[in-house]
Write an enzyme that holds these catalytic residues in place. Structure first.
Site, PDB file in Angstrom:
ATOM      1  N   HIS A  18      44.929 -14.115  18.607  1.00  0.00           N
ATOM      2  CA  HIS A  18      44.372 -15.026  17.606  1.00  0.00           C
ATOM      3  C   HIS A  18      45.330 -16.194  17.379  1.00  0.00           C
ATOM      4  O   HIS A  18      46.194 -16.136  16.514  1.00  0.00           O
ATOM      5  CB  HIS A  18      44.120 -14.242  16.300  1.00  0.00           C
ATOM      6  CG  HIS A  18      43.592 -15.052  15.160  1.00  0.00           C
ATOM      7  ND1 HIS A  18      43.423 -14.518  13.905  1.00  0.00           N
ATOM      8  CD2 HIS A  18      43.198 -16.341  15.062  1.00  0.00           C
ATOM      9  CE1 HIS A  18      42.952 -15.431  13.093  1.00  0.00           C
ATOM     10  NE2 HIS A  18      42.811 -16.557  13.768  1.00  0.00           N
ATOM     11  N   HIS A  20      45.138 -20.741  17.686  1.00  0.00           N
ATOM     12  CA  HIS A  20      44.299 -21.911  17.933  1.00  0.00           C
ATOM     13  C   HIS A  20      45.108 -22.981  18.656  1.00  0.00           C
ATOM     14  O   HIS A  20      46.250 -23.253  18.280  1.00  0.00           O
ATOM     15  CB  HIS A  20      43.776 -22.465  16.606  1.00  0.00           C
ATOM     16  CG  HIS A  20      42.936 -21.485  15.831  1.00  0.00           C
ATOM     17  ND1 HIS A  20      41.562 -21.477  15.869  1.00  0.00           N
ATOM     18  CD2 HIS A  20      43.286 -20.455  15.015  1.00  0.00           C
ATOM     19  CE1 HIS A  20      41.097 -20.500  15.097  1.00  0.00           C
ATOM     20  NE2 HIS A  20      42.120 -19.863  14.569  1.00  0.00           N
ATOM     21  N   HIS A 198      35.682 -15.281  12.667  1.00  0.00           N
ATOM     22  CA  HIS A 198      36.583 -15.341  11.515  1.00  0.00           C
ATOM     23  C   HIS A 198      35.808 -14.860  10.289  1.00  0.00           C
ATOM     24  O   HIS A 198      34.771 -15.433   9.940  1.00  0.00           O
ATOM     25  CB  HIS A 198      37.058 -16.768  11.245  1.00  0.00           C
ATOM     26  CG  HIS A 198      38.196 -17.233  12.102  1.00  0.00           C
ATOM     27  ND1 HIS A 198      38.116 -17.321  13.454  1.00  0.00           N
ATOM     28  CD2 HIS A 198      39.457 -17.624  11.766  1.00  0.00           C
ATOM     29  CE1 HIS A 198      39.281 -17.765  13.933  1.00  0.00           C
ATOM     30  NE2 HIS A 198      40.116 -17.953  12.930  1.00  0.00           N
ATOM     31  N   GLU A 201      38.866 -13.699   5.488  1.00  0.00           N
ATOM     32  CA  GLU A 201      40.069 -14.503   5.246  1.00  0.00           C
ATOM     33  C   GLU A 201      40.009 -14.995   3.798  1.00  0.00           C
ATOM     34  O   GLU A 201      40.772 -14.529   2.959  1.00  0.00           O
ATOM     35  CB  GLU A 201      40.142 -15.670   6.245  1.00  0.00           C
ATOM     36  CG  GLU A 201      41.378 -16.547   6.060  1.00  0.00           C
ATOM     37  CD  GLU A 201      41.375 -17.762   6.992  1.00  0.00           C
ATOM     38  OE1 GLU A 201      40.301 -18.181   7.439  1.00  0.00           O
ATOM     39  OE2 GLU A 201      42.477 -18.306   7.239  1.00  0.00           O
ATOM     40  N   ASP A 278      47.904 -17.280  14.366  1.00  0.00           N
ATOM     41  CA  ASP A 278      46.848 -18.197  13.944  1.00  0.00           C
ATOM     42  C   ASP A 278      47.156 -19.640  14.379  1.00  0.00           C
ATOM     43  O   ASP A 278      46.527 -20.162  15.288  1.00  0.00           O
ATOM     44  CB  ASP A 278      46.634 -18.107  12.425  1.00  0.00           C
ATOM     45  CG  ASP A 278      45.204 -18.396  11.996  1.00  0.00           C
ATOM     46  OD1 ASP A 278      44.360 -18.635  12.865  1.00  0.00           O
ATOM     47  OD2 ASP A 278      44.939 -18.362  10.778  1.00  0.00           O
ATOM     48  N   ASP A 279      48.110 -20.262  13.681  1.00  0.00           N
ATOM     49  CA  ASP A 279      48.482 -21.653  13.935  1.00  0.00           C
ATOM     50  C   ASP A 279      50.001 -21.772  13.853  1.00  0.00           C
ATOM     51  O   ASP A 279      50.544 -22.303  12.881  1.00  0.00           O
ATOM     52  CB  ASP A 279      47.807 -22.553  12.884  1.00  0.00           C
ATOM     53  CG  ASP A 279      46.292 -22.419  12.922  1.00  0.00           C
ATOM     54  OD1 ASP A 279      45.677 -22.943  13.854  1.00  0.00           O
ATOM     55  OD2 ASP A 279      45.736 -21.754  12.021  1.00  0.00           O
TER      56      ASP A 279
HETATM   57  N1  ADE Z   1      41.016 -22.767  12.322  1.00  0.00           N
HETATM   58  C1  ADE Z   1      42.311 -22.648  12.597  1.00  0.00           C
HETATM   59  N2  ADE Z   1      42.880 -21.739  11.806  1.00  0.00           N
HETATM   60  C2  ADE Z   1      41.901 -21.269  10.997  1.00  0.00           C
HETATM   61  C3  ADE Z   1      41.843 -20.317   9.954  1.00  0.00           C
HETATM   62  N3  ADE Z   1      42.943 -19.646   9.568  1.00  0.00           N
HETATM   63  N4  ADE Z   1      40.671 -20.097   9.347  1.00  0.00           N
HETATM   64  C4  ADE Z   1      39.590 -20.764   9.710  1.00  0.00           C
HETATM   65  N5  ADE Z   1      39.565 -21.665  10.685  1.00  0.00           N
HETATM   66  C5  ADE Z   1      40.716 -21.923  11.320  1.00  0.00           C
HETATM   67 ZN    ZN Z   2      42.186 -18.405  13.041  1.00  0.00          ZN
END
Ligand code: ADE
Ligand code: ZN
Length: 332
Positions: A18, A20, A198, A201, A278-279
């Site tokens: 996971h 992006h 997703h 969250e 995630d990022d």
């Molecule tokens: N796009 C990138 N990271 C995300 C996240 N944590 N939740 C939803 N969309 C995303």
């Molecule tokens: Zn994500």
């Protein structure tokens, strides 16, 4: 023992399911892109760091949009892909599933095929050099609605990207219910794409249950909102649907602060849990950092090892399903 396990983990081959593409940007890359655009956003590394704790998902999605607006052509996406593969190499991540979003590409005014080709070249070179495997999860943006999601699948149907093994929804999960995307997910088997989504969250158990019921995902990105409903947790454990949990991301968006994060409760209830960043570029984290946080929450060596294993077991591609054998320093 847990400190030893973390040292061993640094050396062990890992899987990450996971992250992006745009969120893997190196802060220095972001500063360079902003300079070129003459944008006052991200004028130096401190400015990037200052935005790494947006405090809400809405704040994060604004940050994401600001990043995407700086992207001008296929070469920029190739740059992001190189930032990402460099992270995989540094982190000894030998299998990754990466969310790539054709909708983002078209939103910034670029045609999809040349961007896809530029990213593909970078991932192919990473694999040829023997650093590990990368697979793609095509991503649609939930709050843009089902028509935009169908468009992502139309692009895959007309220009198939063999590296794509799954399809998911990101964005604002509270904007539209999962059932609105049933017609989208119904197309996935015909395209050879596995369903992911997703959910859980910003949303709670209802959102996770809705996604399970209508979209039948193989895995859920985040999913931790399920923890508030013990019956749903039991159902998740029985189903084997894995949750790709991102502790730093949840803390940075304020959705699930680290203190009181339910990840250990889910794990101890028998839910398949993987860890991911995630990022990583925007949140300033690494996969090893996520394992450290799990240890700080009280995970045992065995639990760390089970999360490591789950990363390979829950892979959508057979290319990722085989966990490389442990060498001398082992995690139980
Ligand atoms: N796009 C990138 N990271 C995300 C996240 N944590 N939740 C939803 N969309 C995303
Ligand atoms: Zn994500």
């Amino acid at each position: 023992a847990v400190a030893d396990a973390l040292r061993a983990l640094a050396l062990r081959p890992k899987a990450e399911l996971h992250l992006h593409l745009e969120g893997a940007v190196r802060p220095a890359t972001l500063v360079g892109l902003a300079r070129r655009a003459g944008s006052p956003l991200f004028h130096d590394l401190a400015a990037v760091r200052a935005r790494s704790r947006p405090g809400s998902l809405a704040g994060f999605l604004t940050l994401y949009r600001d990043v995407c607006r700086l992207l001008r052509g296929p070469d920029d996406f190739a740059l992001l892909a190189r930032d990402l593969t460099a992270r995989l190499r540094r982190g000894r991540i030998v299998y990754a599933e990466v969310y790539v979003s054709p909708a983002v590409v078209e939103r910034v005014g670029l045609p999809w095929p040349p961007v896809r080709d530029a990213v593909e070249r970078v991932f192919a070179a990473h694999e040829r050099a023997g650093h590990g495997r990368v697979r793609v999860l095509l991503d649609a943006v939930r709050h843009l609605g089902p028509d935009a999601a169908h468009r992502v699948l139309d692009l895959q149907a007309s220009h198939p990207w063999p590296r794509a093994v799954g399809f998911g929804l990101g964005g604002d999960e509270l904007a539209l219910p999962a059932r609105d995307f049933v017609s989208v997910y119904r197309r996935l088997p015909g395209l050879g794409l596995a369903p992911v989504v997703h959910a859980g969250e910003t949303g709670g158990p209802d959102s996770v249950a809705e996604a399970l019921r209508w979209l039948r995902p193989r895995r859920i990105a985040h999913g931790v909102g399920a923890a508030a409903d013990p019956a749903l947790v039991r159902r998740l454990a029985r189903s084997g649907v894995a949750l790709d949990v991102c502790l730093t991301s949840n803390a940075a968006t304020g959705t699930h602060p680290l203190g009181g994060h339910p990840v250990l409760r889910l794990l101890r209830s028998g839910v398949a849990v993987t860890l991911a960043t995630d990022d990583p570029g925007l949140f300033g984290t690494t996969l090893l950092g996520e394992y450290r946080l799990l240890a700080r929450l009280g995970a045992t060596e065995r639990e760390l090892a089970s999360v490591l294993r789950a990363g390979f077991r829950a892979a959508l591609s057979p290319a990722g399903r085989h966990q490389p054998p442990a060498s001398a320093t082992t995690l139980s």
